[in-house]
Design an enzyme around this catalytic site. Sequence first.
Site, mmCIF file in Angstrom:
data_model
loop_
_atom_site.group_PDB
_atom_site.id
_atom_site.type_symbol
_atom_site.label_atom_id
_atom_site.label_comp_id
_atom_site.label_asym_id
_atom_site.label_seq_id
_atom_site.Cartn_x
_atom_site.Cartn_y
_atom_site.Cartn_z
ATOM 1 C CB VAL A 77 -72.796 -37.224 -101.071
ATOM 2 C CG1 VAL A 77 -73.297 -37.057 -99.653
ATOM 3 C CG2 VAL A 77 -71.438 -36.554 -101.231
ATOM 4 C CB SER A 78 -68.883 -41.421 -100.430
ATOM 5 O OG SER A 78 -68.116 -40.943 -101.512
ATOM 6 C CB THR A 79 -66.844 -38.949 -96.133
ATOM 7 O OG1 THR A 79 -67.929 -39.428 -95.351
ATOM 8 C CG2 THR A 79 -66.118 -37.862 -95.364
ATOM 9 C CG ASP A 80 -64.319 -40.683 -100.897
ATOM 10 O OD1 ASP A 80 -65.558 -40.617 -100.826
ATOM 11 O OD2 ASP A 80 -63.715 -41.562 -101.540
#
Length: 544
Positions: free
Chosen positions: A24-27
Amino acid sequence: MGKYLISNLVKKNIMKIADLYIRVSTDEQADKGYSQRDQEERLMRYCELKGYTVRNIYIEDYSAKTFNRPQWTKLIAGLRKQRNNKYTTLLLFTKWDRFSRNISQAYQTIDLLNTLRVEPQGIEQPLDLSVPENKMMLAFYLAAPEVENDRRALNVFHGMRRAKKEGRWMGTAPLGYTNQIGEDKRKFIAIHEVEGAILRWAFQQIVDNNFNTEQIWKMVRQKAAGYPRFSKNNFWVAIRNPLYCGKIFIPPFKDENGHFVRGQHEALIPEMLFNEAQQVLDGRKRVIKPKIVSMENLPLRGFLKCPQCGRMLTGSASKGKMGNYYYYYHCSGECKVRFKAENTNKVFVEQLSELIPKPGMIEVYILSVVEDFKNQTKKQDSERRQIISQLEQLNTRMQNARIQKVDGLLDDDDFQMLKQDTNAKIEKLEAELGNLSDKHKEINFLLEKGLKKLLGLDLRYVNGTVEEKREIVSSMFPENLVFDGVQHRTPRLNSAVVLIYQKNSELEGIKKGTNPFELDLSQEVTQLRLELRTHRLRVCCSTN
């Protein structure tokens, strides 16, 4: 023991081994509600239903634009150690966009996993890659995330470009500014009180041209102690950045040329000051003043000439028998002239105090200069009116063009060309108008503010820093001083100072219309000098 049991289970085909990959990426987590815990629960439940044994769980918080990710690198390293394993293991993730958002690198990585006897699989988008037709679905699953990324990046690019055209600074505030949020929740940059003052001082030093840029940087570093953003690289970038005079550069894109727009932020320095600084940095401005760094005890170093050979006097300290240091101005030539710095500096301050105008002289001079200024700026006022008239014509032209475009009489291409041409002319005229306005603005206030500093000139010199002392000397004495051990002499004073004392002399009884400096000297005169002795300047002429 655990490895032995897992190996026996695999040999009996009771269950398969699976590695779980969670990314997962922050955005993405903020926009779509992805979470590492949710992915892990779904993957564990899937393995439980299928009867798979989970060997390792890799949790990644990284973008999928490339495979240069910390946990992925760790995963591949672990698989390489087990490449001799005869049994195929599974690499499970929820969807293919968790695996990659770069289609070309994704295919290469799938080939690598196949050589390591690893089968990648998205549990919510399952594919049997042994079926040729499923490769079409794989291509779609891999291409869709990349297309989504590219579209998002393009939208961000155009949004940031549009914001720049509106004059908004995007990103972290540059040196001298700080990021702020207004009452309307809009972000902007404001001048940092300390950093801004230091940079403003640095620009002024560059224009004054008393020191080279390396020396200015060293002084800036001392002033900016405790402010880590003042690195050497940031400083060099800052003094070249037009942002500080209120402009933002729009880089070229496709058929659109690069250009400047007026920023919404407050300018740190005037545009004229920035342009002059660039001329100095580019070497287009002639260097007049000496670029010398003086010690506190040698403020006149670089301004004194040898009375015998005419060379510039240098300065240094000499250590006495008792360990004390004594400072001297001395000539490096064969004449070996040397003066004690303490006495030389003291005489200069005494003579400087004699140049302080009498009460009322500043006011008389200001009235005289303002009257003369008004006479000389009549032409500028005329030019100013002409520029304002041209700006009104161009604005009317743009207004008519917009009306024609709405009525369908002007197509988009012609309108854009007309708009670009007109805006360029308007920007040029506004810059010319700004220069005229700056020269004509608050002349009384500026004169009074600057000239009243002469009233305490000797105290300002004594209490000032080395830089301030050198500014006073260079501004009042355009040519070098000659010290003979008793007094300082100079061939010429600053014209403004001469005029002030001319007015002083007129008020003391000299016949009106007579200029004490306009002397009818014979051809035999070889030297003219001014001795700084009394309240009135004394002109001395020597003849053959």
